[in-house]
Write a protein that holds these residues in place. Sequence first.
Motif, PDB file in Angstrom:
ATOM      1  N   THR A   1     -21.434  31.360  68.859  1.00 17.40           N
ATOM      2  CA  THR A   1     -20.693  31.230  67.596  1.00 17.40           C
ATOM      3  C   THR A   1     -19.576  32.268  67.523  1.00 17.40           C
ATOM      4  O   THR A   1     -19.784  33.429  67.880  1.00 17.40           O
ATOM      5  CB  THR A   1     -21.675  31.425  66.425  1.00 17.40           C
ATOM      6  OG1 THR A   1     -22.643  30.383  66.505  1.00 17.40           O
ATOM      7  CG2 THR A   1     -20.987  31.350  65.076  1.00 17.40           C
TER       8      THR A   1
ATOM      9  N   ARG B   1     -16.103  29.908  60.812  1.00 18.98           N
ATOM     10  CA  ARG B   1     -17.214  30.015  61.743  1.00 18.98           C
ATOM     11  C   ARG B   1     -17.121  28.831  62.696  1.00 18.98           C
ATOM     12  O   ARG B   1     -17.073  27.679  62.268  1.00 18.98           O
ATOM     13  CB  ARG B   1     -18.499  29.926  60.914  1.00 18.98           C
ATOM     14  CG  ARG B   1     -19.752  30.139  61.632  1.00 18.98           C
ATOM     15  CD  ARG B   1     -20.909  29.871  60.657  1.00 18.98           C
ATOM     16  NE  ARG B   1     -22.134  30.029  61.378  1.00 18.98           N
ATOM     17  CZ  ARG B   1     -22.829  31.161  61.399  1.00 18.98           C
ATOM     18  NH1 ARG B   1     -22.478  32.187  60.683  1.00 18.98           N
ATOM     19  NH2 ARG B   1     -23.922  31.244  62.122  1.00 18.98           N
TER      20      ARG B   1
ATOM     21  N   ASN C   1     -19.011  27.052  65.802  1.00 22.31           N
ATOM     22  CA  ASN C   1     -20.145  26.946  66.723  1.00 22.31           C
ATOM     23  C   ASN C   1     -19.647  26.223  67.956  1.00 22.31           C
ATOM     24  O   ASN C   1     -19.206  25.065  67.868  1.00 22.31           O
ATOM     25  CB  ASN C   1     -21.295  26.164  66.072  1.00 22.31           C
ATOM     26  CG  ASN C   1     -21.856  26.919  64.874  1.00 22.31           C
ATOM     27  OD1 ASN C   1     -22.126  28.112  64.946  1.00 22.31           O
ATOM     28  ND2 ASN C   1     -21.983  26.232  63.757  1.00 22.31           N
TER      29      ASN C   1
END
Length: 419
Positions: free
Chosen positions: A180, A215, A217
């Motif tokens: 991440t 964020r 991933n």
Amino acid sequence: MDKFVIKGGNKLFGEVDISGAKNAAVAILPAALLNHGICTIENIPDVQDINYILDVLGRLGAKVERLSRNSVRIDASGDISTVADFEVLNHLRASYYIVGALLGRFGNAEVTMPGGCNFGERPVDLHMKGFAAMGAEVSISSIFKAKKELPLNGANIYLDTVSVGATINIMIAAVLAEGTTIIENVAKEPHIVDVANFLNAMGADVKGAGTDVIRINGVKELNKNITYTLIPDQIEAGTFMIAAAAAGGNVLIKNIIPKHMEAISAKLEEMNVTVEEHIDSIRIISDGKIGKANLKTLPYPGFTTDMQPIAVALLTVANGTSIVTEGVWENRFQYVDELRRLGAHITVNGRMAVIEGVRNLCGGTVNATDLRAGAAMVVAGLMASGKTTVKNIKYVDRGYEHFEEKLRAIGADIQRDSD
Ligand code: EPZ
């Protein structure tokens, strides 16, 4: 070299359709290099910066097919070179997005350093810092190089300065990283959200675009055939809003997202211009009598720096003294000498301009010193008495689709001519 010749004084009436966002397109097109599937991208503005980017993608080995004036198909499933050392990139600021895309997909990128509009130092240290945090070896000279055996590492990255380019570039590079990536203190411009939506449409997992923290991933591969439509161009819309306010008249600016225009709408209302907001359009009604106003440019949702020169052009005829402070770029008042040639009273002290409104501007010959400054000269020409010639409009062509045709359609007397 082409120039615009404007006869000022016409009021503007009618409707204008706004094109797709240039600053979203210059990131989304390189980001298509991440995909093994085919990307069909619609609402691409027909402007010079896009031609440059499509040219570079083709030279790198992507199959680039123009489906129409405003849509393109990109297939980057074949052999792609990771070296983009092309003269054409000297004209383009956004070439740095090619670094993020090539690094993210292939673990190597060697790309001519960005050119583009010059308003003081335009560093790329935050882009480098982001790539380095993901494990890449990064260097710059005349070439921006980044290298790392794949996969890149997910990382926590804090941007010291809010940067549109670094936010997008790191986001693009992180899509295929392992783990991440969290980017903090990011930019929140509408086109950041657009790029994130495009990446997600290809199969990425990006969350938080439009807030202070993004964020990502990492996913193993992007492999989808997609069709994606770009958001409308906030700056083109703002330019037409101000043009209508400046010339006076009644103009409906269509195919826009009014929420993106809030800072500009609020400032125009403060200047006594009527702004009517509809679902996907804004109507500007103006008698050409402009109230003075102070403003400071800031990252979104603040008043965008790209509208600053255009707003200053409008304030040259306001009923008093306005103060405009540039909060993003160190040297973005280089164009004021040109406005002075038309009779504007402006003094600049560092990042602050004091504009004493005059009764009217007088036509003359001015230069477009960069893209938005060029648009500002056109707005000034619409207000000025007599004939105004705006030279060096190659800058304007970089970012405004059929600018003079759209203006003519609402009543402006503007012609393109060559020297
Ligand atoms: C984008 O440039 C736009 N360009 C610019 O629009 C716009 O003026 C700018 O964002 C700010 O909104 C494109 O999207 C192609 P930044 P960008 O990184 O990404 C500092 C137009 O007219 N900074 O957000 O290059 C920098 O010095 C163009 O369409 C660092 O310190 O701008 C500036 O003060 C002109 N280090 C501030 O951040 C870095 O590594 C914002 O720059 C990067 C930036």
